[in-house]
Design a protein around this motif. Structure first.
Motif, PDB file in Angstrom:
ATOM      1  N   ARG A  11     -36.241  58.520  46.626  1.00  0.00           N
ATOM      2  CA  ARG A  11     -37.213  58.268  47.688  1.00  0.00           C
ATOM      3  C   ARG A  11     -36.971  59.254  48.829  1.00  0.00           C
ATOM      4  N   THR A  49     -42.989  57.775  38.012  1.00  0.00           N
ATOM      5  CA  THR A  49     -43.129  57.359  39.415  1.00  0.00           C
ATOM      6  C   THR A  49     -44.368  57.971  40.066  1.00  0.00           C
ATOM      7  N   ASP A  51     -47.244  56.983  40.762  1.00  0.00           N
ATOM      8  CA  ASP A  51     -47.999  56.163  41.713  1.00  0.00           C
ATOM      9  C   ASP A  51     -47.255  55.909  43.025  1.00  0.00           C
ATOM     10  N   ASP A  52     -46.036  56.401  43.136  1.00  0.00           N
ATOM     11  CA  ASP A  52     -45.227  56.195  44.339  1.00  0.00           C
ATOM     12  C   ASP A  52     -45.077  57.534  45.061  1.00  0.00           C
ATOM     13  N   ALA A  53     -45.858  57.747  46.108  1.00  0.00           N
ATOM     14  CA  ALA A  53     -45.870  59.031  46.823  1.00  0.00           C
ATOM     15  C   ALA A  53     -44.542  59.360  47.492  1.00  0.00           C
ATOM     16  N   GLU A  54     -43.682  58.374  47.692  1.00  0.00           N
ATOM     17  CA  GLU A  54     -42.403  58.625  48.358  1.00  0.00           C
ATOM     18  C   GLU A  54     -41.281  58.950  47.374  1.00  0.00           C
ATOM     19  N   MET A  55     -41.570  58.949  46.081  1.00  0.00           N
ATOM     20  CA  MET A  55     -40.571  59.331  45.073  1.00  0.00           C
ATOM     21  C   MET A  55     -40.792  60.784  44.695  1.00  0.00           C
ATOM     22  N   LYS A  56     -39.704  61.533  44.658  1.00  0.00           N
ATOM     23  CA  LYS A  56     -39.799  62.957  44.316  1.00  0.00           C
ATOM     24  C   LYS A  56     -38.640  63.329  43.409  1.00  0.00           C
TER      25      LYS A  56
END
Length: 76
Positions: A11, A49, A51-56
């Motif tokens: 995150r 991941t 759909d989770d913009a805060e996961m990279k």
């Protein structure tokens, strides 16, 4: 020299950057012997991941960072 690549993610505080929010929660995907296998692992982790913009997830070219410290070499 091997062309080692590290794939990891977690995150981030800002989706445009690389500042990870919780270093204890970093997901180490693995170390890979070539860019192709590292990219495949990165793609798989990123897709899980999506759909989770805060996961990279990122690929780090470890072979570019490898320069052994002569003081940390094992005695011969």
């Amino acid at each position: 020299m091997s062309k080692l690549h590290l794939v990891f993610g977690g995150r981030v505080t800002d989706p445009r950057g690389l500042e990870f929010d919780d270093l204890d929660a970093i997901d180490i995907v693995g170390i890979f012997p070539d860019l192709e296998s590292a990219e495949a692992a990165w793609r798989g982790a990123a897709q899980r991941t999506v759909d989770d913009a805060e996961m990279k997830y990122v690929v780090v070219h470890l072979h570019r960072l490898l320069e052994p410290d002569p003081h940390l070499q094992a005695p011969r």
